[in-house]
Every structure is written in structure tokens, then in C-alpha cells.
Design an enzyme around this catalytic site. Structure first.
Site, PDB file in Angstrom:
ATOM      1  N   THR A  82       4.223  -0.673   4.057  1.00 34.40           N
ATOM      2  CA  THR A  82       2.643  -0.744   4.614  1.00 34.40           C
ATOM      3  C   THR A  82       2.045  -1.598   3.491  1.00 34.40           C
ATOM      4  O   THR A  82       1.938  -1.497   2.209  1.00 34.40           O
ATOM      5  CB  THR A  82       1.891   0.564   4.605  1.00 34.40           C
ATOM      6  OG1 THR A  82       2.474   1.518   5.579  1.00 34.40           O
ATOM      7  CG2 THR A  82       0.442   0.095   5.312  1.00 34.40           C
TER       8      THR A  82
ATOM      9  N   ASP B 269       0.394  14.633  12.795  1.00 36.80           N
ATOM     10  CA  ASP B 269       0.442  14.147  11.617  1.00 36.80           C
ATOM     11  C   ASP B 269      -0.624  14.235  10.764  1.00 36.80           C
ATOM     12  O   ASP B 269      -0.889  13.243   9.855  1.00 36.80           O
ATOM     13  CB  ASP B 269       1.653  13.222  11.003  1.00 36.80           C
ATOM     14  CG  ASP B 269       2.408  13.393   9.729  1.00 36.80           C
ATOM     15  OD1 ASP B 269       2.268  14.607   9.206  1.00 36.80           O
ATOM     16  OD2 ASP B 269       2.502  12.297   9.049  1.00 36.80           O
TER      17      ASP B 269
ATOM     18  N   LYS C 294       5.110   2.924   0.588  1.00 37.60           N
ATOM     19  CA  LYS C 294       6.739   2.533   1.064  1.00 37.60           C
ATOM     20  C   LYS C 294       7.397   3.964   1.187  1.00 37.60           C
ATOM     21  O   LYS C 294       7.217   4.588   0.427  1.00 37.60           O
ATOM     22  CB  LYS C 294       7.322   1.714   0.010  1.00 37.60           C
ATOM     23  CG  LYS C 294       8.743   1.407   0.112  1.00 37.60           C
ATOM     24  CD  LYS C 294       9.172   0.628  -0.897  1.00 37.60           C
ATOM     25  CE  LYS C 294      10.588   0.089  -0.827  1.00 37.60           C
ATOM     26  NZ  LYS C 294      11.243  -0.550  -2.068  1.00 37.60           N
TER      27      LYS C 294
ATOM     28  N   LEU D  77       0.718  -1.272  -0.077  1.00 45.31           N
ATOM     29  CA  LEU D  77       0.100   0.169  -0.038  1.00 45.31           C
ATOM     30  C   LEU D  77       0.791   1.320  -0.057  1.00 45.31           C
ATOM     31  O   LEU D  77       0.479   2.450  -0.544  1.00 45.31           O
ATOM     32  CB  LEU D  77      -0.880   0.000   1.165  1.00 45.31           C
ATOM     33  CG  LEU D  77      -1.808  -1.135   1.284  1.00 45.31           C
ATOM     34  CD1 LEU D  77      -2.708  -0.977   2.555  1.00 45.31           C
ATOM     35  CD2 LEU D  77      -2.834  -1.277   0.286  1.00 45.31           C
TER      36      LEU D  77
ATOM     37  N   LYS E 117       2.088  -3.074   8.948  1.00 47.94           N
ATOM     38  CA  LYS E 117       3.273  -2.216   8.759  1.00 47.94           C
ATOM     39  C   LYS E 117       4.542  -2.800   9.220  1.00 47.94           C
ATOM     40  O   LYS E 117       4.636  -3.402  10.187  1.00 47.94           O
ATOM     41  CB  LYS E 117       2.825  -0.816   9.812  1.00 47.94           C
ATOM     42  CG  LYS E 117       1.451  -0.295   9.284  1.00 47.94           C
ATOM     43  CD  LYS E 117       1.341   0.903  10.068  1.00 47.94           C
ATOM     44  CE  LYS E 117       2.015   2.099   9.767  1.00 47.94           C
ATOM     45  NZ  LYS E 117       1.681   3.470  10.479  1.00 47.94           N
TER      46      LYS E 117
END
Length: 270
Positions: free
Chosen positions: A23, A138, A17, A15, A38
Site C-alpha cells: 500500500t 475485517d 506491506k 504505507l 494498493k
């Protein structure tokens, strides 16, 4: 692909990188459900701060129970010839990120922006209400998933790889993280408080309303000059300005306060 991790998780696709991290979408062979795995590898550019954040994400997810946040499932060490590191397994949420929606040309109305803001503020009320408060650090379009059906919008907050608790910060273990354009000034100075997440959320909503990355918009005295790039109402613009105030003293102090102001008919500052 089709590799089995931890004798249980069959990898289906990658999904995401980035340096030292991957992931993956995998199937749990025990439950037959899709999960997110992960990975943190002991690669040549490995840093101990990476492991500290990775372990903190696992520990925080163990304590979090919210329908709009991935649920912790498993954590284990991998020691194979081709990979050495750690794996964190969490529930899979089948939805596209706001960033993917924006890249596909999605346009968000004022009603959409307010609905997304409301749902995310409710998530932040939950996180910041922990003892000690959990700060995401984040929040940005790629870390928010969205599904839409008829008049309903559902959002999910993901990627707790930068998460921090105030207790950890006060113990002197703070690590500067975040994404340029969405980070409040105090985060650059190795400081994050619950209101820091409000700034990042405000910048994210500005990105939805304008279709532009906040860093690409004009800035004056540290403030994002987004007003001319949107057709939002004066009240919502005023609310977003307060969400993204560079000074903590002028920003909303809590997600609860921000939500109350958002729900006022005239969106007047409180």
C-alpha cells in the site's frame, strides 16, 4: 520512491506491506492530490483467491459513496520488468488508525467509545443496507482511522480487501478471511453475515476500552472476559457483551438494532 505508476501516480512512500501486497502513498500528477495505491503482485506466493478479493474490493468501492469510506478512483494492470500485477487507486484519508493511537498510549473514555461505536454503526447501516448487503469482514483497530478536534471525533472505515457480499457467499465463492481475536466464530466456518461485522466492531471497542488485544483477554465459553479490565458502566458492558456474543442467535441482528440499543439512556437490551 518517486516512481511513476500508470503514467500518473508518483510514489511518495510505502504505507504497508504484506505478502504479495503493498500500500503506497502517491501523488496524482493530474489533480496534484495525494491518493492511496494498493498493489497486488504476481509474486512466487501469488494465489488466485488474492486476485479475486482484490478485484472484488475494486468492484465494491465503485458502488460505495460514503464520506467515511475511501472513494474508488482507478484500477489498472502493471506490466514492468520489476513488477507485474494490478493497482487499485483510492482517495487518501490523512488520519492515524486506532491501532496507531493505541500504540502511542491513547486512552479512550466511555464517551469516546460510544461516539466511535455510533459512527461505525452508521457506516455499517449504510453498507449492510446495500442490495445485496456489503459485509466488511475485517473490522479491527488498524482498519479504522480516527481524527479528533476539540469535542469532535471522526472515524473512517478502510481496507475493503476482505469485503464480501451475501450474493457472492450464496454463489459459493466465499473465502475465509479476517483477523484472529476480532473474527466471530461463524467466520471461521466460512460464513459471514451482517451481524459478523457487529462482533468485530464489538471486539474492536473492547480493545479501545481495555488497551488489550481481545485474544489476550481471558475467554470463557467463547466469550471475551473484558469486564474486569475496564471501568465502563454496567450498561455499556452489557451492550458490548451482546455485540460479541459467540452465538448469532444472541447477538444483535442488525447495526440498526445495535445503534438503537446504544442510544437508550440505560443501554438496556432490547
Amino acid at each position: 520512491m518517486n516512481q511513476i505508476l500508470g503514467n500518473r501516480y508518483e510514489v511518495h512512500q510505502q504505507l504497508a506491506k504484506k505478502s504479495g501486497r503493498r500500500t503506497l502513498l502517491a501523488r496524482d500528477l493530474t489533480t496534484q492530490e495525494f491518493v492511496v495505491v494498493k498493489l497486488l503482485s504476481f509474486s512466487s506466493d501469488f494465489e488466485w483467491d488474492d486476485l479475486k478479493l482484490f478485484q472484488r474490493e475494486a468492484e465494491i468501492l465503485k458502488t460505495v459513496t460514503h464520506p467515511a469510506i475511501p472513494r474508488y478512483l482507478d484500477y489498472f494492470e502493471l506490466d514492468a520488468s520489476h513488477f507485474k500485477g494490478f493497482a487499485l487507486v483510492q482517495t487518501y484519508l490523512p488520519a492515524k488508525s486506532l491501532e496507531e493511537h493505541l500504540k502511542a498510549g491513547a486512552v479512550f473514555s466511555e464517551s469516546d467509545v460510544k461516539q466511535i461505536a455510533t459512527e461505525l454503526l452508521e457506516i455499517l447501516i449504510y453498507l449492510h443496507g446495500h442490495q445485496p448487503p456489503v459485509i466488511h469482514r475485517d473490522i479491527k483497530p488498524s482498519n479504522i482511522l480516527l481524527t479528533r478536534s476539540e469535542n469532535r471525533i471522526d472515524v473512517y472505515l478502510v481496507d475493503f480487501g476482505s469485503v464480501q457480499t451475501l450474493a457472492a457467499r450464496e454463489s459459493g465463492t466465499m473465502t475465509v478471511v479476517g483477523t484472529y481475536g476480532y473474527m466471530p466464530p461463524e467466520q471461521f466456518g466460512d460464513r459471514a453475515v451482517p451481524a459478523s461485522d457487529l462482533y468485530s466492531l464489538g471486539a474492536t471497542l473492547i480493545a479501545l476500552a481495555t488497551g488489550a488485544h481481545p485474544a489476550d483477554l481471558p475467554h470463557r465459553d467463547g466469550r471475551i472476559q473484558f469486564e474486569q479490565a475496564t471501568t465502563l458502566s454496567a450498561g455499556l458492558k452489557r451492550w458490548l457483551r451482546r455485540m460479541t456474543e459467540p452465538s448469532l442467535d444472541r447477538r444483535f441482528t442488525s447495526a440498526q438494532q445495535a445503534l438503537q440499543a446504544l442510544r437508550q439512556p440505560t443501554l438496556e437490551d432490547t
